[in-house]
Enzyme design. Structure first.
Site, PDB file in Angstrom:
ATOM      1  N   ASP A 128      -9.592  -3.321  -0.082  1.00  0.00           N
ATOM      2  CA  ASP A 128      -8.327  -3.811   0.711  1.00  0.00           C
ATOM      3  C   ASP A 128      -8.717  -4.580   1.734  1.00  0.00           C
ATOM      4  OD1 ASP A 128      -5.267  -4.433   0.263  1.00  0.00           O
ATOM      5  OD2 ASP A 128      -5.306  -3.422   2.393  1.00  0.00           O
ATOM      6  N   ASN A 186       5.541  -1.032   3.303  1.00  0.00           N
ATOM      7  CA  ASN A 186       4.713  -0.595   4.465  1.00  0.00           C
ATOM      8  C   ASN A 186       5.886  -0.416   5.560  1.00  0.00           C
ATOM      9  OD1 ASN A 186       2.525  -0.520   2.858  1.00  0.00           O
ATOM     10  ND2 ASN A 186       1.638  -2.271   3.842  1.00  0.00           N
ATOM     11  N   THR A 188       0.944  -1.259  -0.021  1.00  0.00           N
ATOM     12  CA  THR A 188      -0.160   0.081  -0.151  1.00  0.00           C
ATOM     13  C   THR A 188       0.909   1.215  -0.064  1.00  0.00           C
ATOM     14  OG1 THR A 188      -1.906  -1.161   1.151  1.00  0.00           O
ATOM     15  CG2 THR A 188      -1.625   1.307   1.511  1.00  0.00           C
TER      16      THR A 188
HETATM   17 ZN    ZN Z   1      -3.325  -1.443  -0.412  1.00  0.00          ZN
END
Ligand code: ZN
Length: 532
Positions: free
Chosen positions: A282, A94, A73
């Protein structure tokens, strides 16, 4: 349409003519739908009747790419409005390990400033690790009257699309939107109150449209859980369930529209930017997979709510342009994929976890563990004289397993030039290189086979995921639409790093090619170009 949005439509709606030309829009709206793979988008495209149908009816690249390897993400959102691969943006994942971090926990979150703690403890949300300017930063540099507002279902989507100079950044946190603290618009508190009222009411189950029926089937998973038939019924007051359902996207769009109205975005002397990160797809993909009735309900809700959002912008009479894409793709659970004919779809063998491999390396080399920290960083406790040996043995153990495609070490990845060819032609090493930052990236890169879901044991919150180097996680739609746009399907590939140069071209901003990895896409029909 969700009730929150319907309320705003009623407040703001008024007839206003749409504008026909995309040149120099007064408001750029960049929307990211978290985990919306190109496959999922195409699968549902015939069923869209709302906002997704409208946005897909402009200049549509069905074959877009988050080109890099670590399809997570934070790096994905960081590509969208910077034009930079993770190798340039610095947002490689992340989380990463920084052994020099000034605290006991050496794991750094992409969107925090680990030198500071937030009031009350926890991470201080910040774009400090983003090494490149966003479109909003560049717009403001060109004209200080340009404003950037970012709203996200996740802090990292708001921060990575908003950039360093965002006037307001808002993200979902425990049942409400919180901000970066920069003189928040008063309307935000009213939206939060409306959200609190919505959470306080119970939510009846959603009713799936007929075509969701074929997906409406329970799939049992190891551990006793099953997925495939959940309809998002919610008890009164359950903010956590609200935040993991289609409702949180409606809330995000409501907050975005309210800020546009309150701040009069798109009506100032210079163009403005609104970045919106929609997180529900998500959460739902991780929790239920993407092949059940849950994702069907989510995408239909999103389509409807995006339609309401666009009608709000229409009603304000704004000259706006929308770009919609995703931070990464994703793939369904192997249990359901096997039923659909993917005979080799499987979960990760627990023998491949870093703990198990590290233990074996420690045993064979007579070293004290742990050997690995985080996602394949060699622990500082491994003596300098034994590090090469430990890495080589780990690579050998991993590489011998049939679930492993290939293992690379940092030196191999670092030696690769940054790829400049179309993303569909990139080798695995090219993809890894686009995700690589010296001093921040790990020591080992373990590439699983494409049929492997890297969750060994499904849990109630994680049954499916993304993050791999493979196209099911890389390919995303890239859609440009504005009122009056003429539908045009483009079969050529494009990259999410092309979005920023394309929008900059439209806005008349000059971006030196050496500062970005993407290129301007000419999205204006006919002889005119936004790329001159
Ligand atoms: Zn994501």
């Amino acid at each position: 349409m969700n009730k929150l949005l319907a309320l705003l439509v009623a407040i703001f709606a008024s007839a206003a003519p749409a504008t026909a030309a995309p040149a120099r829009p007064k408001l750029v709206v960049a929307i990211s739908v978290d985990q919306l793979s190109a496959d999922l988008f195409e699968q549902y495209r015939p069923h869209f009747t709302g906002g997704l149908k409208r946005i897909a009816g402009g200049v549509a690249y069905g074959n877009g790419y988050q080109a890099h390897a670590t399809t997570e993400t934070c790096p994905g959102h960081a590509t969208i409005l910077t034009g930079a691969h993770p190798a340039r943006s610095g947002i490689i994942a992340n989380h990463w390990i920084d052994f020099a971090a000034p605290r006991a926990d050496k794991q750094v979150y992409c969107a925090e400033d680990e030198r500071l703690s937030a009031p009350g403890g926890g991470a201080r949300i910040s774009p400090v690790h983003l090494r490149v300017p966003t479109l909003g930063d560049r717009m403001k540099r060109a004209d200080s009257r340009s404003r950037t507002v970012a709203v996200g279902g996740k802090d990292r989507s708001a921060v990575m699309m908003g950039g360093q100079a965002a006037d307001q950044a808002w993200w979902w946190s425990n049942g409400r939107f919180v901000s970066n603290g920069a003189s928040p618009a008063p309307v935000a508190e009213r939206v939060n109150q409306a959200i609190a009222a919505a959470i306080a009411r119970p939510r009846p189950p959603l009713v799936p449209p007929g075509f969701c029926g074929e997906r409406d089937r329970a799939i049992p998973l190891a551990g006793g859980n099953n997925v495939g038939t959940f309809r998002f019924a919610r008890a009164a007051g359950d903010a956590a369930a609200f935040g993991q359902s289609p409702e949180v996207d409606a809330a995000t769009l409501t907050m975005a529209a309210a800020l546009v109205q309150q701040l009069q975005l798109g009506r100032g002397p210079a163009p403005d930017l609104l970045a919106v990160g929609l997180a529900a797809s998500d959460f739902i993909g991780h929790r239920y997979g993407s092949g059940g009735v849950e994702m069907c309900l989510q995408l239909m809700s999103l389509d409807s709510d995006l339609g309401g959002f666009l009608r709000l912008l229409d009603g304000m009479g704004l000259d706006y342009l929308v770009v919609l894409t995703a931070d990464h793709g994703g793939r369904d659970i192997p249990e359901r994929r096997r039923l659909q004919g993917a005979a080799d779809a499987t979960r990760l063998d627990p023998a491949l976890t870093r703990e198990r491999i590290g233990d074996e390396v420690a045993r064979r080399l007579g070293l004290a563990g742990p050997i690995f920290v985080g996602n394949w960083y060699l622990a500082p406790t491994v003596p300098a004289s034994r590090r090469a040996e430990a890495l080589a043995l780990a690579g050998q153990l991993l590489g011998a397993h049939p679930q492993v495609h290939k293992v690379y070490d940092a030196a191999q990845v670092a030696a690769q030039p940054i790829p400049r060819t179309p993303p569909e032609s990139w080798s695995v090493l090219d993809r890894l290189r686009a995700s690589y930052v010296p001093g921040r990236s790990p020591d080992l890169f373990v590439v699983h086979q494409p049929n492997v879901t890297p969750i060994a044991n499904p849990t109630p919150t994680a049954v499916a995921t993304h993050g791999s180097v493979w196209d099911h996680d890389r390919r995303v739609p890239i859609l440009f639409w504005w009122p009056g746009a003429i539908p045009e399907q483009r079969s050529a590939s494009a990259m999410t790093v092309d979005i920023m140069p394309t929008l900059a071209g439209l806005l008349g901003l000059s971006v030196p090619p050496a500062e970005v990895d993407g290129r301007c896409l000419d999205i204006i029909p006919g002889a005119e170009s936004n790329c001159d």
